[in-house]
Every structure is written in C-alpha cells, then in structure tokens.
Design an enzyme around this catalytic site. Sequence first.
Site, PDB file in Angstrom:
ATOM      1  N   ARG A   1       0.820  -1.211   0.000  1.00 18.33           N
ATOM      2  CA  ARG A   1       0.000   0.000   0.000  1.00 18.33           C
ATOM      3  C   ARG A   1       0.854   1.261   0.000  1.00 18.33           C
ATOM      4  O   ARG A   1       1.007   1.925  -1.007  1.00 18.33           O
ATOM      5  CB  ARG A   1      -0.956  -0.019   1.208  1.00 18.33           C
ATOM      6  CG  ARG A   1      -2.124   0.987   1.094  1.00 18.33           C
ATOM      7  CD  ARG A   1      -1.761   2.424   1.352  1.00 18.33           C
ATOM      8  NE  ARG A   1      -1.297   2.669   2.727  1.00 18.33           N
ATOM      9  CZ  ARG A   1      -0.903   3.858   3.148  1.00 18.33           C
ATOM     10  NH1 ARG A   1      -0.881   4.905   2.331  1.00 18.33           N
ATOM     11  NH2 ARG A   1      -0.464   4.008   4.386  1.00 18.33           N
ATOM     12  N   ASP A   2       1.459   1.576   1.116  1.00 17.88           N
ATOM     13  CA  ASP A   2       2.225   2.815   1.231  1.00 17.88           C
ATOM     14  C   ASP A   2       3.394   2.834   0.251  1.00 17.88           C
ATOM     15  O   ASP A   2       3.748   3.879  -0.280  1.00 17.88           O
ATOM     16  CB  ASP A   2       2.732   2.980   2.666  1.00 17.88           C
ATOM     17  CG  ASP A   2       3.345   4.347   2.907  1.00 17.88           C
ATOM     18  OD1 ASP A   2       2.746   5.347   2.481  1.00 17.88           O
ATOM     19  OD2 ASP A   2       4.422   4.415   3.512  1.00 17.88           O
TER      20      ASP A   2
ATOM     21  N   HIS B   1       7.545   4.424  11.892  1.00 13.94           N
ATOM     22  CA  HIS B   1       7.472   4.321  10.431  1.00 13.94           C
ATOM     23  C   HIS B   1       8.526   5.272   9.858  1.00 13.94           C
ATOM     24  O   HIS B   1       8.253   6.461   9.663  1.00 13.94           O
ATOM     25  CB  HIS B   1       6.059   4.732   9.989  1.00 13.94           C
ATOM     26  CG  HIS B   1       5.791   4.604   8.531  1.00 13.94           C
ATOM     27  ND1 HIS B   1       4.832   3.746   8.025  1.00 13.94           N
ATOM     28  CD2 HIS B   1       6.323   5.226   7.459  1.00 13.94           C
ATOM     29  CE1 HIS B   1       4.783   3.853   6.714  1.00 13.94           C
ATOM     30  NE2 HIS B   1       5.678   4.770   6.347  1.00 13.94           N
TER      31      HIS B   1
ATOM     32  N   HIS C   1      11.390   6.720   7.198  1.00  9.66           N
ATOM     33  CA  HIS C   1      11.877   6.814   5.827  1.00  9.66           C
ATOM     34  C   HIS C   1      13.387   7.047   5.872  1.00  9.66           C
ATOM     35  O   HIS C   1      13.902   7.629   6.824  1.00  9.66           O
ATOM     36  CB  HIS C   1      11.171   7.951   5.085  1.00  9.66           C
ATOM     37  CG  HIS C   1       9.776   7.614   4.669  1.00  9.66           C
ATOM     38  ND1 HIS C   1       9.244   8.020   3.474  1.00  9.66           N
ATOM     39  CD2 HIS C   1       8.805   6.887   5.287  1.00  9.66           C
ATOM     40  CE1 HIS C   1       7.999   7.572   3.361  1.00  9.66           C
ATOM     41  NE2 HIS C   1       7.713   6.886   4.465  1.00  9.66           N
TER      42      HIS C   1
ATOM     43  N   CYS D   1      10.612   8.728  -1.956  1.00 12.29           N
ATOM     44  CA  CYS D   1      10.264   9.935  -1.212  1.00 12.29           C
ATOM     45  C   CYS D   1       9.947  11.065  -2.188  1.00 12.29           C
ATOM     46  O   CYS D   1      10.796  11.434  -3.000  1.00 12.29           O
ATOM     47  CB  CYS D   1      11.417  10.350  -0.293  1.00 12.29           C
ATOM     48  SG  CYS D   1      11.082  11.867   0.612  1.00 12.29           S
TER      49      CYS D   1
ATOM     50  N   ASN E   1      10.437   4.571   2.205  1.00  8.75           N
ATOM     51  CA  ASN E   1      10.285   3.663   3.340  1.00  8.75           C
ATOM     52  C   ASN E   1      11.536   2.819   3.568  1.00  8.75           C
ATOM     53  O   ASN E   1      12.155   2.341   2.625  1.00  8.75           O
ATOM     54  CB  ASN E   1       9.114   2.710   3.084  1.00  8.75           C
ATOM     55  CG  ASN E   1       7.780   3.408   3.094  1.00  8.75           C
ATOM     56  OD1 ASN E   1       7.397   4.000   4.097  1.00  8.75           O
ATOM     57  ND2 ASN E   1       7.060   3.343   1.992  1.00  8.75           N
TER      58      ASN E   1
END
Length: 302
Positions: free
Chosen positions: A15-16, A207, A209, A240, A249
């Site tokens: 998803r992300d 979470h 990055h 990003c 991520n």
Amino acid sequence: MALPDFVKIVEVGPRDGLQNEKAAVSTEQKVRLIDMLSETGLKVIESGAFVSPKWVPQMADSAEVMARIGRKPDISYPVLAPNLKGLEGALAAQAEEIAIFGAASESFSKRNINKSIAESLDAFRPVAEKALAEGLRVRGYISCVLGCPYEGRIDPTVVAEVSRELKSMGCYEISLGDTIGTGTPEEARRMIAAVAEYVPIEEIGVHFHDTYGQALANLYACLEMGVAVADASVAGLGGCPYAKGATGNVATEDVLYMLQGCGIGTGVDLTKVMAAGRFISDVIGRPPVSRVHRALMAKDAA
C-alpha cells in the site's frame, strides 16, 4: 531500557510503498506480491487503500485486490480508509482493520488533505466510531513526526497531542511516521518520550523513511525506548516525493537483518521476503533499494 525480545513488523509495501511508485502495477501483480508476503511469517500486511482514484490511482483496484488475495486467518490485511466513503469500501471488501492518518504539521495537513490538524481529527472521529461499531480494528498514522517539508522541525508535544486524540478515538496502535526522513536518533527518542506520556509504549509503532540514511539508527533508538512495532516496506518500495532520487520507506530486508543481528525475534523469513522483493522490483523495473538485499544477491552471485 533493554531491547525488546520480539518486534512486530508491519509490512506496508503493497500500500504505502506501491502508491508512491510511478510504474503501473497490475491487480494480478499486487495479489501475487501480497500472497508471497503471506508466506514469509509476516502477521500484518497493509494491502490497499479506499481513497479517491483521482489522487491515488495506484490504489484504484483495492477492492479487487482484497477479493483475490489468499487471506490467512492468522494474518491481518489492513487498508487505509480515511473517510466514511472509504470505510464503506473497506467494509464491502470484508476488511478487518483500517488505518486513518493525520499529521503533526499544520502546513502538511492543509496541503495533503486540505484540512487543519483539528479539522482532520474531527473528520476521523465518525470513521473510527463506525469502524469500531462494525467490529473493525483501527490503527492511527501520524505523518511528519520529526520534520516537515514546509515547517522544518516538529515540536514533540504536537506529536503527543495528536497521538492522544487518535488513542481517544479507539486506535489500538499509533504509527509515528518520519515522512521525509530527516529525523535523527536523539530527536526520535525525545519524540517517543513525549508520546509515551499519553500512549503506552506497547501501542506505539514507528514508520521511518531513509531519505537521509537515518532510518535504522532511528529505529534502534526507538527500540531502546521500548518500542516493539516497526513499519517497513519490502524492497524499499515507495520513493520519497520530496527528495529526488532518495529512498522512501525503510526496506523490510534491512530491518530484518538488523533485528536478527541484535538477537531480536520477528518470526519472518528474510529469504522469502527477498524473493517477494525481487518479484516486485522486476515488476516496477528497478533493483531493490534494500542494501541488505543487494549485498546478499551480490554474495550469491560471486
């Protein structure tokens, strides 16, 4: 504080990760990716988003993806559902868990969803209330917890206040996201300490990055604080949008390698995750971002 014995990995690649990749990925390919990840030992695989296809075209087929994946009873397949319409889609797709997302930056919130932080939280309350009434679990995301592309550094007390509001809505877990990847370990510790005033440490996830190469260092700092939930993305999916050419991520492979080296259990098979990473990297036409993945592939080829 001692490092945790076990860390739950929340896999966000399907998803992300995919929603920030420019290459088109077919429904069949998404289903295969999720099914491959279901064989790795992961217990949480974020699988779709019920949002406007105009704004997030990569997630337009989430209902079909949810209908076709081979769901396992011991694995959660959460979906993003930021409003009541999205929740209706999630319920129709027989989702058992949804995620809602806010931000710790007023500027980011207004540019991202055209609402202030307070307005966004007001909009999430009826979504969470209905989801809980329907028997779904609700997870909360907060963006820009360590930095914002418009405001710079973020006050930890703001992150704590947003976390408190999401917890009050019934979110069982709060995922704290360094959206642009500018945070450093000491900043991460201060932020976790502030949030832990309102949310039990066992209900906090992180979470990170890796835009500035700090993701693993930041994760380790949070593990030292007692955090035992980490979001990660297979093959480092999800570029990003604020730093050209930078990774987004943190890669699941890199997180697993670090945790294994620390003697921390995950229940996840790194080799199987790498296979899923190779598959989706071939689909989108680029090598895995994961440094561990690349190093192990090079070692095998030698």
